[in-house]
Design an enzyme around this catalytic site. Sequence first.
Site, short mmCIF file in Angstrom:
data_model
loop_
_atom_site.label_atom_id
_atom_site.label_comp_id
_atom_site.label_asym_id
_atom_site.label_seq_id
_atom_site.Cartn_x
_atom_site.Cartn_y
_atom_site.Cartn_z
N ASP A 41 -10.09 5.30 -2.70
CA ASP A 41 -8.97 5.85 -3.48
C ASP A 41 -9.51 6.42 -4.78
OD1 ASP A 41 -9.57 3.62 -5.00
OD2 ASP A 41 -7.49 2.97 -5.22
N GLU B 162 0.82 -1.21 0.00
CA GLU B 162 0.00 0.00 0.00
C GLU B 162 0.86 1.27 0.00
OE1 GLU B 162 -3.15 0.42 -0.46
OE2 GLU B 162 -3.56 -1.72 -0.60
N TYR C 25 -7.22 6.24 3.80
CA TYR C 25 -7.36 5.17 2.80
C TYR C 25 -6.45 3.98 3.12
CZ TYR C 25 -6.20 2.38 -1.20
OH TYR C 25 -5.92 1.30 -2.00
#
Length: 345
Positions: A135, A36, A117
């Site tokens: 996102d 991520e 997020y």
Amino acid sequence: MDNTGFTSAILAWFAHNGRELPWRGIGDPYAIWLSEIILQQTRISQGTAYWHRFMSAYPTVESLAAATEDEVLKLWQGLGYYSRARNLHAAAKSIVAMGGFPDTYEKIRQLKGVGDYTAAAIASMAFGLPYAAVDGNVYRVLARYYAIDTPINTTKGKHQFQLLANQLCPPHQAGTWNQAMMDFGALQCTPQSPACNTCPLAETCEAYRSGHPETYPVKELKLKRRTRYLTYYYIMRAERVLFHRRPAGDIWQGLWEPVVIENTDKTIAQAPDAVKHVLTHQTLYARMVPIDASDMPADAPLPYDLPSLGTLGERYHWATPLEIEGYALPRLVDLLIERLMAQRR
């Protein structure tokens, strides 16, 4: 189609079309967190190679925490947005100090470099917690399906889309749904030329009905881009070159570069050896000028109105080309040096 139907259609699409990615389905919070952070400003095609590189060099969060910042920055070289690498390293140390990876949204959110997020994505995919991750892909899919014209880069827009995503996200399948929405936006509901003709949501998609799906999502106008002009000086003496680490408060903090002068000389952009380098909010024009200072005393004036070697030596230090290879350099500097070496050969 109601909200339940939307969610069911997205999950059904994902079951047949979802991407196979190495960090999916393994339940390793470290691997998921690493992916991520890398993918925050990076395409999956490029980011996957860096993920493998980091997992090979640092297979555990403990090994990443034990590395030096220079080692992490060097491995990150070429990805850009180097604050991500520094935050990654700092967060790894925090995780080790905690005794293990945090397993709640609130604690994950406190890690350096982790926003709403990213925290939701990790919490849902690593621990099965019911958090919707919003996102760019999610903004686009929801804006088009519901024809939402609230700008997504405003506080009101972010709040509105997060509330809607929370309503749509199935609590017991949050991780799967988040990945489904990401893939649906990346593969089906793409920014340009979305595949509406094969979309399972086409019949009930408001943007498709309007005939203008690409007008969504809406964004407010961005600030004007800044242009900067840089001249680098590759000053050589006894097989060594003057280098320094960039300070805080500007681009490429903590990375290394040769002597550099920045001014408003726009003619640099037209120079035959100039390189144009585009960042998110800046456009850089840069060139590299070699200077052979082998026979110059420390107090001798350098060309181009540069300070003397002695004065420069107070802010820069001498490094061999082999040592420079071990430094983390901005991609622009790396490219300029590659060009200069090719010309010398």
